[in-house]
Write an enzyme that holds these catalytic residues in place. Structure first.
Site, PDB file in Angstrom:
ATOM      1  N   ARG A  67      25.265  34.832  24.701  1.00 52.20           N
ATOM      2  CA  ARG A  67      23.607  36.159  24.496  1.00 52.20           C
ATOM      3  C   ARG A  67      22.690  36.839  25.990  1.00 52.20           C
ATOM      4  NH1 ARG A  67      20.282  35.324  20.207  1.00 52.20           N
ATOM      5  NH2 ARG A  67      20.124  37.504  19.584  1.00 52.20           N
ATOM      6  N   HIS A 122       4.603  44.474  20.776  1.00 51.27           N
ATOM      7  CA  HIS A 122       4.247  43.006  20.542  1.00 51.27           C
ATOM      8  C   HIS A 122       2.992  42.508  20.250  1.00 51.27           C
ATOM      9  CE1 HIS A 122       6.094  39.051  19.254  1.00 51.27           C
ATOM     10  NE2 HIS A 122       7.486  39.037  20.321  1.00 51.27           N
ATOM     11  N   ASN A 125      20.550  30.836  15.886  1.00 48.93           N
ATOM     12  CA  ASN A 125      20.137  29.503  16.202  1.00 48.93           C
ATOM     13  C   ASN A 125      21.054  28.743  15.024  1.00 48.93           C
ATOM     14  OD1 ASN A 125      17.725  30.238  17.944  1.00 48.93           O
ATOM     15  ND2 ASN A 125      16.738  31.214  15.891  1.00 48.93           N
ATOM     16  N   GLU A 143      14.537  29.813  23.652  1.00 48.30           N
ATOM     17  CA  GLU A 143      14.285  29.239  21.918  1.00 48.30           C
ATOM     18  C   GLU A 143      14.665  28.278  22.425  1.00 48.30           C
ATOM     19  OE1 GLU A 143      14.215  33.490  19.258  1.00 48.30           O
ATOM     20  OE2 GLU A 143      12.494  33.629  20.255  1.00 48.30           O
ATOM     21  N   ASP A 167      12.286  42.602  22.784  1.00 55.91           N
ATOM     22  CA  ASP A 167      12.615  41.839  21.692  1.00 55.91           C
ATOM     23  C   ASP A 167      12.590  43.096  20.233  1.00 55.91           C
ATOM     24  OD1 ASP A 167      13.753  40.080  19.761  1.00 55.91           O
ATOM     25  OD2 ASP A 167      11.792  38.914  19.820  1.00 55.91           O
ATOM     26  N   GLU A 225      12.829  42.678  11.294  1.00 61.71           N
ATOM     27  CA  GLU A 225      12.218  42.178  11.802  1.00 61.71           C
ATOM     28  C   GLU A 225      10.456  42.720  12.175  1.00 61.71           C
ATOM     29  OE1 GLU A 225      13.196  39.563  14.630  1.00 61.71           O
ATOM     30  OE2 GLU A 225      10.675  38.444  14.893  1.00 61.71           O
ATOM     31  N   TRP A 283       4.021  33.695  23.623  1.00 62.08           N
ATOM     32  CA  TRP A 283       4.393  34.351  22.434  1.00 62.08           C
ATOM     33  C   TRP A 283       2.731  34.535  21.506  1.00 62.08           C
ATOM     34  CZ3 TRP A 283       7.171  29.064  21.223  1.00 62.08           C
ATOM     35  CH2 TRP A 283       8.478  28.847  21.334  1.00 62.08           C
ATOM     36  N   GLU A 333      17.735  33.838   8.503  1.00 61.09           N
ATOM     37  CA  GLU A 333      16.315  34.162   9.895  1.00 61.09           C
ATOM     38  C   GLU A 333      15.948  35.393  10.021  1.00 61.09           C
ATOM     39  OE1 GLU A 333      16.105  31.786  13.020  1.00 61.09           O
ATOM     40  OE2 GLU A 333      14.758  33.223  13.986  1.00 61.09           O
ATOM     41  N   ARG A 334      14.802  35.938   9.360  1.00 64.81           N
ATOM     42  CA  ARG A 334      14.638  37.319   9.829  1.00 64.81           C
ATOM     43  C   ARG A 334      14.823  38.135   8.550  1.00 64.81           C
ATOM     44  NH1 ARG A 334      10.204  35.765  11.776  1.00 64.81           N
ATOM     45  NH2 ARG A 334      10.114  34.938  14.306  1.00 64.81           N
ATOM     46  N   LYS A 393      19.765  42.398  24.001  1.00 67.82           N
ATOM     47  CA  LYS A 393      19.326  43.062  22.896  1.00 67.82           C
ATOM     48  C   LYS A 393      18.642  44.801  23.139  1.00 67.82           C
ATOM     49  CE  LYS A 393      17.430  39.206  20.401  1.00 67.82           C
ATOM     50  NZ  LYS A 393      15.914  38.930  20.142  1.00 67.82           N
TER      51      LYS A 393
HETATM   52  O1  GCW Z   1      13.355  38.407  17.598  1.00 66.36           O
HETATM   53  C1  GCW Z   1      13.207  36.503  17.923  1.00 66.36           C
HETATM   54  C2  GCW Z   1      13.263  36.204  16.233  1.00 66.36           C
HETATM   55  C3  GCW Z   1      13.591  34.944  16.473  1.00 66.36           C
HETATM   56  C4  GCW Z   1      15.561  35.408  16.561  1.00 66.36           C
HETATM   57  C5  GCW Z   1      15.022  35.324  18.232  1.00 66.36           C
HETATM   58  C6  GCW Z   1      16.902  35.414  18.439  1.00 66.36           C
HETATM   59  C7  GCW Z   1      17.363  33.692  15.723  1.00 66.36           C
HETATM   60  O2  GCW Z   1      12.219  36.026  16.205  1.00 66.36           O
HETATM   61  O3  GCW Z   1      13.781  34.732  14.736  1.00 66.36           O
HETATM   62  O4  GCW Z   1      16.244  33.792  15.618  1.00 66.36           O
HETATM   63  O5  GCW Z   1      14.713  36.632  17.965  1.00 66.36           O
HETATM   64  O6  GCW Z   1      17.792  37.003  18.366  1.00 66.36           O
HETATM   65  O7  GCW Z   1      17.702  34.550  19.185  1.00 66.36           O
END
Ligand code: GCW
Length: 688
Positions: free
Chosen positions: A305, A511, A191, A272, A345, A373, A534, A143-144, A340
């Site tokens: 998280r 974003h 995930n 998510e 994000d 990303e 989103w 992912e990413r 984060k």
């Molecule tokens: O930045 C977003 C991403 C998702 C990611 C999520 C996260 C792994 O678009 O792809 O999922 O955050 O950090 O959980």
């Protein structure tokens, strides 16, 4: 005449030959650890271990100091040395642990290569736990990820097929990480599939852990909160249910039987669509503590998280704080809240997440994103160190002036049992690991900052450039190399993040990416059935009156989550730093900036500036052609071209789209757009 010709020929051949030697094709696989012809060295080490053998071998294979020198590796307790820190002195390396010795050896060798003094010095890590987070799935996709598939996972059905090639790669990975002080790795996506905890998967984890262990790297796993129900058919995964508690205890025991030094769990819960304790009416603390209790007897930790948001919240940027602050102090000491850097994000620029500094009684660790990303994938040259430096040095003011994020998380201000920092990895199977040669510098910078959060990006960039591009034997004139390669390339790296902010989302915009892939512009992207949070219009709020997200006291009041004087500073448009202007304020198109321009014009200039910077980077790179190997030169040149096209699309797309609201002309000093808005709106940017 003949002699002159011959002489010319000989010289030409010599030049060609040296050119060939200097500029041999380089696929980048050896990262910042490129081989050098070693000088002879005597190594004295009275203790034996796998880690120490690696240290000895590294010295013998890479020694660039005095030929025939004697180096002593001594493990004796010294209270000046913390954790896996070390001392370098005239006799060699001293540490309290074997891995400390190895870190000292890597530092010593690095200093020799970049010609830094190796005199008396002590080096202790800022954070005790320094992790990479891999967002790798069991089927090998990432992912990413923008650098090929996973180096750990390939095929769920043949999970236990492990080749010699795999092991070599894992070892190279471990070595690269150890060389910059990284000591932990989360092997799978947050995930997370419940299958991660199946016995056959755990057996593979054991195999990986065995390769990483001698390099001081512990393995950790991301776990799915519903695992008890999904994997073993329990009727619930409620963290307060006794069967569930037992299930996790047994699972943890099973893991430690296979991997005695297992690090612990990383959990993305109620975020998510991932399951979590709230599904059972419980809190994050209930969920995290249940796992922490299972891990505690083995010394394991839980990284929980705080990346949570929902369409119900009026401002996505506020939810982590509102959801986690009431739980402060309710977590076990082996739980760390992983936050984060920014409240939304991983955007090109965000203010720091207000949880930093605010959470005092619970340990908090920063999560940074190394994979790009939101910063051009592996196509754009963006050195992220300056962004992380800005973040780490941000003052939270929670314990007075100087309460930087760095000091609030590294134990200087709040003493906690564990301190940690994580970076979402940008590594894949690509031969150069990261897709872009310059993306390697981000992996490097993350490790260096995790070890020492006081380092400057200038120094990190200089180190990385020297290690990556200067092969001493091929540089005949160091001053020339420094002037014509090191300095311009370093300048480009240092400016690259601000350039990306300018061509993507200047002045606090955030974003406004195209959906899903987050590569190109998409301020217009708003499919009718999609959650508003989103879609970019949720963030830019452009209308005929102006642009920006009002987070002041009269808006969402996100400013209230910051400690004074920041709260008032952000709240007041006159004191809000310009780089966060549209993050905190909705302003009219003719709002007067400090430099006298109106907001609309300033926006146009910023986009233009970002694009021009990238054009400048192209020139810088073309000029250094003779100093880099052919393959790297061509790869970076071609990526800069596509970065430049993307910057043009960002500029044109955003300006033409926002112009529909501002109804103002693009200032005539600015290059006219070259793309049509309707075409950009239909474009798949990732194809370029
Ligand atoms: O930045 C977003 C991403 C998702 C990611 C999520 C996260 C792994 O678009 O792809 O999922 O955050 O950090 O959980």
């Amino acid at each position: 005449m003949e002699i002159v010709l011959e002489k010319k020929l000989v010289i030409t051949i010599l030049i060609l030959l040296s050119g060939l030697l200097n500029l041999y094709a380089e696929n980048g696989h050896s990262l910042w650890l490129r081989n050098q012809i070693p000088k002879q060295v005597e190594v004295i080490c009275s203790k034996q271990s796998e880690t120490l053998s690696i240290a000895v071998q590294e010295l013998k294979q890479n020694w660039q100091g005095n030929p025939g020198a004697e180096v002593t590796l001594s493990i004796k307790f010294n209270k000046e040395i913390k954790g896996d820190g070390y001392i370098l002195d005239s006799s060699g390396v001293q540490a309290n642990t074997d891995i400390g010795i190895l870190y000292g050896v890597y530092d010593l060798l690095r200093r020799q290569r970049i010609e830094q003094p190796t005199k008396e010095l002590i080096s202790n890590p800022s954070y005790e736990i320094r992790l990479l987070n891999h967002w790798d799935n069991l089927d090998g996709t990432i992912e990413r990820g923008y650098a090929g598939k996973s180096i750990f996972w390939r095929d769920e059905n043949e999970i236990l097929t492990i080749t010699e090639q795999d092991k070599i790669l894992w070892q190279e990975y471990a070595r690269a990480n150890a060389s910059i002080g990284i000591n932990g790795t989360v092997l799978n996506n947050v995930n997370s599939s419940p299958k991660m905890l199946e016995i056959k998967t755990l057996q593979k984890v054991k195999a990986i852990a065995e390769v990483l262990r001698p390099y001081g790297i512990k393995t950790y796993l991301s776990v799915n909160f519903s695992s008890p129900a999904v994997l073993s058919g329990l009727k619930t995964s409620d963290p307060l249910d006794s069967d569930v508690i037992k299930w996790w205890k047994n699972k943890v025991k099973e893991i430690y039987t296979l991997i005695p030094d297992f690090g612990g769990f990383l959990v993305k819960a109620n975020s998510e669509g991932q399951p979590g304790p709230q599904d059972f009416g419980r809190t994050h603390a209930d969920g995290a503590n249940m796992m922490a209790d299972a891990l505690k007897p083995f010394g394991g930790i839980v990284m929980w998280r705080a990346f949570v948001y929902s369409p119900k919240e009026k401002d996505r940027a506020m939810q982590a704080y509102s959801e986690f602050m009431p739980l402060e102090g309710k977590f076990r000491e082996n739980v760390i809240i992983q936050v984060k850097n920014g409240p939304v994000d991983f955007q090109p620029r965000e203010p720091f997440n207000p949880l930093f500094g605010a959470m005092k009684k619970t340990a908090v660790m920063p999560e940074l994103q190394i994979t790009q990303e939101y910063l051009g994938h592996s196509k754009h040259l963006v050195f992220l160190s300056t962004m992380w430096e800005e973040f780490l040095n941000s003052d939270t003011y929670h314990q007075g002036k100087g309460s930087t994020v760095a000091r609030c998380t590294d134990g200087s201000i709040y003493p906690h049992k564990y301190t940690a920092i994580a970076g979402v990895s940008n590594i894949g199977l690509d031969s150069n690991w990261c897709g872009h040669t310059f993306a390697q510098s981000n992996w490097y910078a993350f490790g260096r900052l995790a070890w020492n959060n006081n380092l400057t990006s200038e120094d990190i960039a200089a180190e990385w450039i020297k290690l990556t591009f200067s092969n001493k034997s091929s540089i005949s004139d160091f001053n020339d190399w420094q002037e014509h390669f090191l300095l311009p390339v370093k300048k480009m790296m240092i400016e690259s993040r601000e350039a990306a902010v300018d061509y993507m989302m200047p002045l606090g915009l955030h974003h406004i990416f195209a959906g899903d892939h987050h590569y190109g512009p998409g301020p217009w992207y708003a499919p009718p059935n999609l959650r508003p949070d989103w879609t970019p219009p949720y963030y830019h709020r452009a209308d005929k009156n102006g642009i920006g997200f009002d987070r002041t006291q009269s808006g969402s009041n996100a400013v209230s989550q910051y400690h004074e004087p920041l709260s008032s500073q952000f709240n007041n448009v006159n004191t809000c730093p310009e780089e966060y202007l549209l993050w905190f304020h909705h302003l009219s198109w003719d709002y007067k900036m400090n430099n006298g321009r109106i907001l609309w014009d300033e926006l146009c200039f910023r986009y233009e500036n970002g694009l021009n910077k990238v054009r400048g980077f192209q020139k810088v790179w073309d000029k250094v052609k003779n100093y880099v190997d052919e393959q790297t030169f061509t790869e970076v040149q071609s990526k800069l071209r596509s970065q430049c096209r993307a910057a043009q699309m960002w500029k044109d797309g955003c300006l033409l789209y926002f112009q529909q609201f501002s109804q103002m002309p693009i200032p005539y000093d600015i290059e006219r757009p070259v793309y049509d808005l309707d075409k950009l709106e239909k474009m798949d940017f990732t194809k370029d």
